[in-house]
Design a protein around this motif. Structure first.
Motif, PDB file in Angstrom:
ATOM      1  N   ASN A  10       0.838  -1.197  -0.148  1.00 35.98           N
ATOM      2  CA  ASN A  10       0.081  -0.085  -0.050  1.00 35.98           C
ATOM      3  C   ASN A  10       0.875   1.333   0.036  1.00 35.98           C
ATOM      4  OD1 ASN A  10      -2.407  -1.344  -0.246  1.00 35.98           O
ATOM      5  ND2 ASN A  10      -2.787  -1.529   2.094  1.00 35.98           N
ATOM      6  N   ALA A  11       2.039   1.408   0.486  1.00 37.02           N
ATOM      7  CA  ALA A  11       2.799   2.559   0.886  1.00 37.02           C
ATOM      8  C   ALA A  11       3.343   2.532  -0.842  1.00 37.02           C
ATOM      9  CB  ALA A  11       4.175   1.984   1.650  1.00 37.02           C
ATOM     10  N   VAL A  12       3.810   1.432  -1.404  1.00 33.59           N
ATOM     11  CA  VAL A  12       4.363   1.844  -2.793  1.00 33.59           C
ATOM     12  C   VAL A  12       3.133   2.273  -3.652  1.00 33.59           C
ATOM     13  CG1 VAL A  12       5.118   0.419  -4.735  1.00 33.59           C
ATOM     14  CG2 VAL A  12       6.259   0.118  -2.307  1.00 33.59           C
ATOM     15  N   MET A  15       2.778   6.124  -3.204  1.00 28.72           N
ATOM     16  CA  MET A  15       3.908   6.729  -3.727  1.00 28.72           C
ATOM     17  C   MET A  15       3.475   6.795  -5.292  1.00 28.72           C
ATOM     18  SD  MET A  15       5.988   7.771  -1.729  1.00 28.72           S
ATOM     19  CE  MET A  15       7.191   8.365  -2.729  1.00 28.72           C
ATOM     20  N   ALA A  16       3.078   5.765  -6.004  1.00 30.67           N
ATOM     21  CA  ALA A  16       2.888   5.718  -7.172  1.00 30.67           C
ATOM     22  C   ALA A  16       1.670   6.425  -7.495  1.00 30.67           C
ATOM     23  CB  ALA A  16       2.663   4.216  -7.728  1.00 30.67           C
ATOM     24  N   PHE A  17       0.561   6.289  -6.985  1.00 32.19           N
ATOM     25  CA  PHE A  17      -0.647   7.319  -7.251  1.00 32.19           C
ATOM     26  C   PHE A  17      -0.255   8.778  -7.073  1.00 32.19           C
ATOM     27  CE2 PHE A  17      -3.370   3.365  -5.992  1.00 32.19           C
ATOM     28  CZ  PHE A  17      -3.310   2.795  -7.183  1.00 32.19           C
ATOM     29  N   ALA A  18       0.508   9.150  -5.758  1.00 32.11           N
ATOM     30  CA  ALA A  18       0.954  10.630  -5.638  1.00 32.11           C
ATOM     31  C   ALA A  18       1.780  10.854  -6.757  1.00 32.11           C
ATOM     32  CB  ALA A  18       1.711  10.676  -4.192  1.00 32.11           C
ATOM     33  N   GLY A  19       2.584  10.469  -7.449  1.00 31.90           N
ATOM     34  CA  GLY A  19       3.281  10.666  -8.547  1.00 31.90           C
ATOM     35  C   GLY A  19       2.359  10.882  -9.700  1.00 31.90           C
ATOM     36  N   TYR A  20       1.483  10.079 -10.001  1.00 32.18           N
ATOM     37  CA  TYR A  20       0.600  10.175 -10.931  1.00 32.18           C
ATOM     38  C   TYR A  20      -0.392  11.235 -11.103  1.00 32.18           C
ATOM     39  CZ  TYR A  20      -1.890   8.461 -15.190  1.00 32.18           C
ATOM     40  OH  TYR A  20      -2.265   8.389 -16.535  1.00 32.18           O
ATOM     41  N   TRP A  31       8.509   7.950   3.555  1.00 28.36           N
ATOM     42  CA  TRP A  31       8.164   7.716   5.340  1.00 28.36           C
ATOM     43  C   TRP A  31       6.588   8.104   5.477  1.00 28.36           C
ATOM     44  CZ3 TRP A  31       9.359   4.923   9.119  1.00 28.36           C
ATOM     45  CH2 TRP A  31       8.961   5.501  10.226  1.00 28.36           C
ATOM     46  N   ALA A  32       6.065   9.055   4.804  1.00 30.06           N
ATOM     47  CA  ALA A  32       4.752   9.445   5.124  1.00 30.06           C
ATOM     48  C   ALA A  32       3.864   8.338   4.426  1.00 30.06           C
ATOM     49  CB  ALA A  32       4.362  11.032   4.377  1.00 30.06           C
ATOM     50  N   ALA A  33       4.095   7.844   3.394  1.00 30.31           N
ATOM     51  CA  ALA A  33       3.303   6.818   2.547  1.00 30.31           C
ATOM     52  C   ALA A  33       3.443   5.431   3.574  1.00 30.31           C
ATOM     53  CB  ALA A  33       4.043   6.359   1.250  1.00 30.31           C
ATOM     54  N   LEU A  34       4.354   4.939   4.160  1.00 29.79           N
ATOM     55  CA  LEU A  34       4.401   4.015   5.220  1.00 29.79           C
ATOM     56  C   LEU A  34       3.564   4.359   6.154  1.00 29.79           C
ATOM     57  CD1 LEU A  34       5.371   1.255   5.406  1.00 29.79           C
ATOM     58  CD2 LEU A  34       7.383   2.181   6.543  1.00 29.79           C
ATOM     59  N   GLN A  35       3.780   5.683   6.917  1.00 31.50           N
ATOM     60  CA  GLN A  35       2.997   5.863   8.173  1.00 31.50           C
ATOM     61  C   GLN A  35       1.329   6.012   7.761  1.00 31.50           C
ATOM     62  OE1 GLN A  35       4.506   9.696   8.971  1.00 31.50           O
ATOM     63  NE2 GLN A  35       5.723   8.900  10.796  1.00 31.50           N
ATOM     64  N   ALA A  36       1.055   6.278   6.557  1.00 36.03           N
ATOM     65  CA  ALA A  36      -0.331   6.283   6.221  1.00 36.03           C
ATOM     66  C   ALA A  36      -0.953   4.855   5.836  1.00 36.03           C
ATOM     67  CB  ALA A  36      -0.369   7.272   4.858  1.00 36.03           C
ATOM     68  N   SER A  37       0.079   4.149   5.329  1.00 37.89           N
ATOM     69  CA  SER A  37      -0.456   2.674   4.979  1.00 37.89           C
ATOM     70  C   SER A  37      -0.468   1.929   6.405  1.00 37.89           C
ATOM     71  CB  SER A  37       0.733   2.078   4.354  1.00 37.89           C
ATOM     72  OG  SER A  37       0.279   0.806   4.141  1.00 37.89           O
ATOM     73  N   ILE A  38       0.288   2.088   7.372  1.00 34.16           N
ATOM     74  CA  ILE A  38      -0.105   1.683   8.799  1.00 34.16           C
ATOM     75  C   ILE A  38      -1.242   2.107   9.145  1.00 34.16           C
ATOM     76  CG2 ILE A  38       0.778   1.557  10.942  1.00 34.16           C
ATOM     77  CD1 ILE A  38       3.740   1.379   9.773  1.00 34.16           C
ATOM     78  N   ASP A  84      -0.513  17.377   7.027  1.00 32.65           N
ATOM     79  CA  ASP A  84      -0.064  17.933   5.850  1.00 32.65           C
ATOM     80  C   ASP A  84       0.760  16.832   4.855  1.00 32.65           C
ATOM     81  OD1 ASP A  84      -1.420  20.190   5.907  1.00 32.65           O
ATOM     82  OD2 ASP A  84       0.389  21.124   7.152  1.00 32.65           O
ATOM     83  N   ALA A  85       1.169  15.998   5.720  1.00 31.52           N
ATOM     84  CA  ALA A  85       2.084  14.842   5.007  1.00 31.52           C
ATOM     85  C   ALA A  85       1.224  13.959   3.993  1.00 31.52           C
ATOM     86  CB  ALA A  85       2.615  13.988   5.784  1.00 31.52           C
ATOM     87  N   PHE A  86      -0.064  13.984   4.028  1.00 29.88           N
ATOM     88  CA  PHE A  86      -0.650  13.137   3.059  1.00 29.88           C
ATOM     89  C   PHE A  86      -2.117  13.786   3.053  1.00 29.88           C
ATOM     90  CE2 PHE A  86      -4.061   9.685   2.936  1.00 29.88           C
ATOM     91  CZ  PHE A  86      -3.350   8.866   1.916  1.00 29.88           C
TER      92      PHE A  86
END
Length: 122
Positions: A10-12, A15-20, A31-38, A84-86
């Protein structure tokens, strides 16, 4: 171990969706993606069953499609708690991301994870 792999996937995906979708979906980094996933997995354990129970008639009437709305609500809660991180721009984007994440997770499970599990059983 399965939970950790799911969080990393989910973190990956985040990241992919945030880039797209960089105009509608923002992350400060992995790190924010991993925290958001958890955080999303914790919300799925604690809040999602209650939401499913409360919206059971709507879920039955829509033949399960309302579960995407529940997933979008948990994504919006993740957005709220992460600060603000996500950032997700709106509910429509959260709904779109929930459908997209469900489809990609389904494809990953069917192509990568299930074949490796069945080979371990033999």
């Amino acid at each position: 171990m399965r939970w950790l792999i799911g969080c990393l996937i989910n973190a990956v995906l985040f990241m992919a969706f945030a880039g797209y979708f960089h105009d509608s979906f923002y992350l400060t980094g992995f790190w924010a993606a991993l925290q958001a996933s958890i955080l999303l997995s914790i919300l799925n354990i604690l809040v999602r069953p209650l939401l499913i129970l409360l919206t059971l008639p709507a879920t039955v009437l829509t033949m399960g499609l309302f579960l995407f709305v529940i997933n979008a609500i948990t994504l919006e809660l993740t957005d709220y708690f992460m600060g603000d991180a996500f950032e997700i721009s709106g509910f429509g984007m959260a709904l779109f991301l929930s459908v997209l994440m469900s489809l990609v997770n389904l494809i990953i499970q069917k192509t990568l994870l299930e074949p490796s599990r069945s080979s371990k059983r033999k």
